[in-house]
Design a protein around this motif. Structure first.
Motif, mmCIF file in Angstrom:
data_model
loop_
_atom_site.group_PDB
_atom_site.id
_atom_site.type_symbol
_atom_site.label_atom_id
_atom_site.label_comp_id
_atom_site.label_asym_id
_atom_site.label_seq_id
_atom_site.Cartn_x
_atom_site.Cartn_y
_atom_site.Cartn_z
ATOM 1 N N SER A 192 0.815 -1.218 0.000
ATOM 2 C CA SER A 192 0.000 0.000 0.000
ATOM 3 C C SER A 192 0.845 1.262 0.000
ATOM 4 O O SER A 192 0.313 2.365 -0.094
ATOM 5 C CB SER A 192 -0.928 0.012 1.222
ATOM 6 O OG SER A 192 -0.176 -0.016 2.430
ATOM 7 N N GLY A 193 2.169 1.110 0.115
ATOM 8 C CA GLY A 193 3.037 2.285 0.107
ATOM 9 C C GLY A 193 4.478 1.886 -0.147
ATOM 10 O O GLY A 193 4.915 0.796 0.233
ATOM 11 N N ALA A 194 5.206 2.753 -0.828
ATOM 12 C CA ALA A 194 6.621 2.493 -1.105
ATOM 13 C C ALA A 194 7.331 3.829 -1.257
ATOM 14 O O ALA A 194 6.720 4.856 -1.581
ATOM 15 C CB ALA A 194 6.789 1.651 -2.363
ATOM 16 N N THR A 195 8.629 3.821 -1.012
ATOM 17 C CA THR A 195 9.414 5.028 -1.215
ATOM 18 C C THR A 195 9.587 5.264 -2.711
ATOM 19 O O THR A 195 9.187 4.449 -3.545
ATOM 20 C CB THR A 195 10.790 4.915 -0.542
ATOM 21 O OG1 THR A 195 11.480 3.783 -1.100
ATOM 22 C CG2 THR A 195 10.651 4.714 0.954
ATOM 23 N N ASN A 196 10.197 6.376 -3.058
ATOM 24 C CA ASN A 196 10.361 6.735 -4.453
ATOM 25 C C ASN A 196 11.265 5.757 -5.188
ATOM 26 O O ASN A 196 12.151 5.131 -4.598
ATOM 27 C CB ASN A 196 10.957 8.141 -4.583
ATOM 28 C CG ASN A 196 9.994 9.217 -4.116
ATOM 29 O OD1 ASN A 196 8.792 9.073 -4.254
ATOM 30 N ND2 ASN A 196 10.521 10.284 -3.561
ATOM 31 N N ALA A 197 11.036 5.633 -6.478
ATOM 32 C CA ALA A 197 11.973 4.915 -7.325
ATOM 33 C C ALA A 197 13.241 5.750 -7.462
ATOM 34 O O ALA A 197 13.404 6.776 -6.785
ATOM 35 C CB ALA A 197 11.342 4.643 -8.686
ATOM 36 N N ARG A 198 14.132 5.331 -8.332
ATOM 37 C CA ARG A 198 15.411 6.038 -8.489
ATOM 38 C C ARG A 198 15.190 7.539 -8.725
ATOM 39 O O ARG A 198 14.367 7.951 -9.517
ATOM 40 C CB ARG A 198 16.184 5.452 -9.666
ATOM 41 C CG ARG A 198 17.542 6.068 -9.893
ATOM 42 C CD ARG A 198 18.160 5.628 -11.207
ATOM 43 N NE ARG A 198 18.265 4.179 -11.287
ATOM 44 C CZ ARG A 198 17.554 3.433 -12.137
ATOM 45 N NH1 ARG A 198 16.677 4.004 -12.934
ATOM 46 N NH2 ARG A 198 17.703 2.132 -12.167
ATOM 47 N N VAL A 199 15.955 8.341 -7.982
ATOM 48 C CA VAL A 199 15.946 9.798 -8.147
ATOM 49 C C VAL A 199 17.366 10.243 -8.468
ATOM 50 O O VAL A 199 18.313 9.857 -7.763
ATOM 51 C CB VAL A 199 15.446 10.510 -6.871
ATOM 52 C CG1 VAL A 199 15.528 12.021 -7.040
ATOM 53 C CG2 VAL A 199 14.015 10.087 -6.557
ATOM 54 N N MET A 200 17.515 11.054 -9.510
ATOM 55 C CA MET A 200 18.849 11.488 -9.915
ATOM 56 C C MET A 200 18.929 13.006 -9.907
ATOM 57 O O MET A 200 17.928 13.698 -10.129
ATOM 58 C CB MET A 200 19.194 10.947 -11.304
ATOM 59 C CG MET A 200 19.169 9.436 -11.396
ATOM 60 S SD MET A 200 19.825 8.802 -12.972
ATOM 61 C CE MET A 200 21.562 9.199 -12.784
ATOM 62 N N ALA A 201 20.129 13.503 -9.633
ATOM 63 C CA ALA A 201 20.372 14.954 -9.625
ATOM 64 C C ALA A 201 21.760 15.217 -10.204
ATOM 65 O O ALA A 201 22.702 14.447 -9.948
ATOM 66 C CB ALA A 201 20.261 15.502 -8.219
ATOM 67 N N PHE A 202 21.881 16.290 -10.960
ATOM 68 C CA PHE A 202 23.152 16.653 -11.587
ATOM 69 C C PHE A 202 23.477 18.098 -11.232
ATOM 70 O O PHE A 202 22.578 18.939 -11.105
ATOM 71 C CB PHE A 202 23.070 16.507 -13.107
ATOM 72 C CG PHE A 202 22.702 15.120 -13.569
ATOM 73 C CD1 PHE A 202 23.681 14.158 -13.786
ATOM 74 C CD2 PHE A 202 21.371 14.761 -13.769
ATOM 75 C CE1 PHE A 202 23.351 12.880 -14.204
ATOM 76 C CE2 PHE A 202 21.031 13.490 -14.180
ATOM 77 C CZ PHE A 202 22.011 12.550 -14.398
ATOM 78 N N SER A 203 24.751 18.371 -11.062
ATOM 79 C CA SER A 203 25.144 19.727 -10.704
ATOM 80 C C SER A 203 26.537 20.041 -11.256
ATOM 81 O O SER A 203 27.337 19.138 -11.520
ATOM 82 C CB SER A 203 25.126 19.934 -9.190
ATOM 83 O OG SER A 203 26.106 19.113 -8.559
ATOM 84 N N ALA A 204 26.787 21.313 -11.447
ATOM 85 C CA ALA A 204 28.103 21.811 -11.828
ATOM 86 C C ALA A 204 28.394 23.007 -10.943
ATOM 87 O O ALA A 204 27.562 23.902 -10.775
ATOM 88 C CB ALA A 204 28.139 22.210 -13.302
ATOM 89 N N ARG A 205 29.596 23.041 -10.331
ATOM 90 C CA ARG A 205 29.941 24.110 -9.394
ATOM 91 C C ARG A 205 31.346 24.623 -9.709
ATOM 92 O O ARG A 205 32.290 23.850 -9.864
ATOM 93 C CB ARG A 205 29.873 23.586 -7.956
ATOM 94 C CG ARG A 205 30.156 24.672 -6.906
ATOM 95 C CD ARG A 205 29.968 24.142 -5.514
ATOM 96 N NE ARG A 205 30.956 23.130 -5.172
ATOM 97 C CZ ARG A 205 30.953 22.432 -4.037
ATOM 98 N NH1 ARG A 205 29.983 22.636 -3.153
ATOM 99 N NH2 ARG A 205 31.897 21.558 -3.789
ATOM 100 N N LEU A 206 31.447 25.934 -9.775
ATOM 101 C CA LEU A 206 32.746 26.570 -10.019
ATOM 102 C C LEU A 206 33.299 27.042 -8.691
ATOM 103 O O LEU A 206 32.682 27.843 -7.982
ATOM 104 C CB LEU A 206 32.588 27.749 -10.977
ATOM 105 C CG LEU A 206 33.883 28.521 -11.298
ATOM 106 C CD1 LEU A 206 34.893 27.604 -11.986
ATOM 107 C CD2 LEU A 206 33.560 29.739 -12.164
ATOM 108 N N GLN A 207 34.458 26.522 -8.305
ATOM 109 C CA GLN A 207 35.141 26.922 -7.079
ATOM 110 C C GLN A 207 36.341 27.787 -7.432
ATOM 111 O O GLN A 207 37.117 27.461 -8.333
ATOM 112 C CB GLN A 207 35.611 25.674 -6.308
ATOM 113 C CG GLN A 207 34.486 24.725 -5.923
ATOM 114 C CD GLN A 207 34.990 23.440 -5.281
ATOM 115 O OE1 GLN A 207 34.199 22.533 -5.026
ATOM 116 N NE2 GLN A 207 36.276 23.330 -5.015
ATOM 117 N N PHE A 208 36.477 28.898 -6.708
ATOM 118 C CA PHE A 208 37.617 29.788 -6.985
ATOM 119 C C PHE A 208 38.004 30.536 -5.712
ATOM 120 O O PHE A 208 37.284 30.539 -4.729
ATOM 121 C CB PHE A 208 37.271 30.779 -8.102
ATOM 122 C CG PHE A 208 36.063 31.608 -7.832
ATOM 123 C CD1 PHE A 208 36.172 32.847 -7.211
ATOM 124 C CD2 PHE A 208 34.789 31.149 -8.178
ATOM 125 C CE1 PHE A 208 35.038 33.617 -6.950
ATOM 126 C CE2 PHE A 208 33.665 31.934 -7.925
ATOM 127 C CZ PHE A 208 33.793 33.160 -7.320
#
Length: 208
Positions: A192-208
């Motif tokens: 009657s209930g389940a957690t989410n299927a695969r969840v993906m996230a992408f990011s790009a970060r500039l460090q200086f």
């Protein structure tokens, strides 16, 4: 865990290979958990208003519908004779539970203490299916001419292998007070209930 992949370009002295192979890391959290324990609940089907007191202990309080949970009576092995049918996987046998016998007096009057089943308390006699989960992150640092300037590319995946993680199973048993038959078998023992299927996230970060 966190693991820096070998820098093949640096090790071989071939910078053009290092553009692709160097500065990668992989990290994550892996968990294997047993399912949470639970107890099914028993209730009477709607329209059973004539039955009062015997299940609740109070003559003025009726256990007359499925919202009035009553301690079940265990009459068999809830893990036997289970499998699949039209709704899919079944996780317990609802026929192993029944209403406790009502105390009765002269002329079918209800007397004595409330009727309690033998299910008992505690965390629960049944358990949800186990949970297997992998959360992982793959990242690459791209140096931009100095150690301070870095472009960080990152991909994250939660439940990366898409395991089904069940959080609920239909367990509200409704019983006919006359025949003690289960009246909602199509809703019991199924997910009657389940957690989410695969969840993906992408990011790009500039460090200086």
């Amino acid at each position: 865990y966190n693991y820096d992949l070998p820098n093949l370009g640096k090790r071989t002295g071939l910078k053009f290979i290092g553009v692709v192979t160097d500065h990668w890391s992989i990290s994550g959290i892996t968990s294997f958990q047993s399912g949470a324990p639970f107890n099914p609940s028993c209730g009477l089907t709607s329209g059973s208003a004539s039955i009062t007191g015997g299940f609740s202990g109070t003559p003025d309080l009726a256990a007359s519908n499925s919202t009035s949970a009553i301690r079940c009576n265990v009459i068999g092995n809830p893990l036997s004779n289970i499998g699949t049918n039209g709704n899919g996987q079944v996780y317990f046998n609802a026929a192993a539970f029944a209403m406790p016998a009502l105390p009765s007096g002269p002329n079918n009057s209800i007397v004595g203490p409330p009727a309690l089943g033998n299910l008992g308390g505690g965390a629960g006699v049944l358990s949800y299916p186990h949970v297997t989960n992998f959360d992982m992150t793959l990242s690459k640092n791209v140096p931009l001419g100095s150690e301070k300037r870095v472009l960080r590319l990152q991909a994250q995946a939660y439940n990366v292998f898409n395991h089904t993680e069940i959080t609920g199973v239909g367990n509200g048993i409704q019983l006919n007070p006359t025949t003690n038959a289960v009246t909602n078998p199509q809703l019991l023992g199924y997910i009657s209930g389940a957690t989410n299927a695969r969840v993906m996230a992408f990011s790009a970060r500039l460090q200086f």
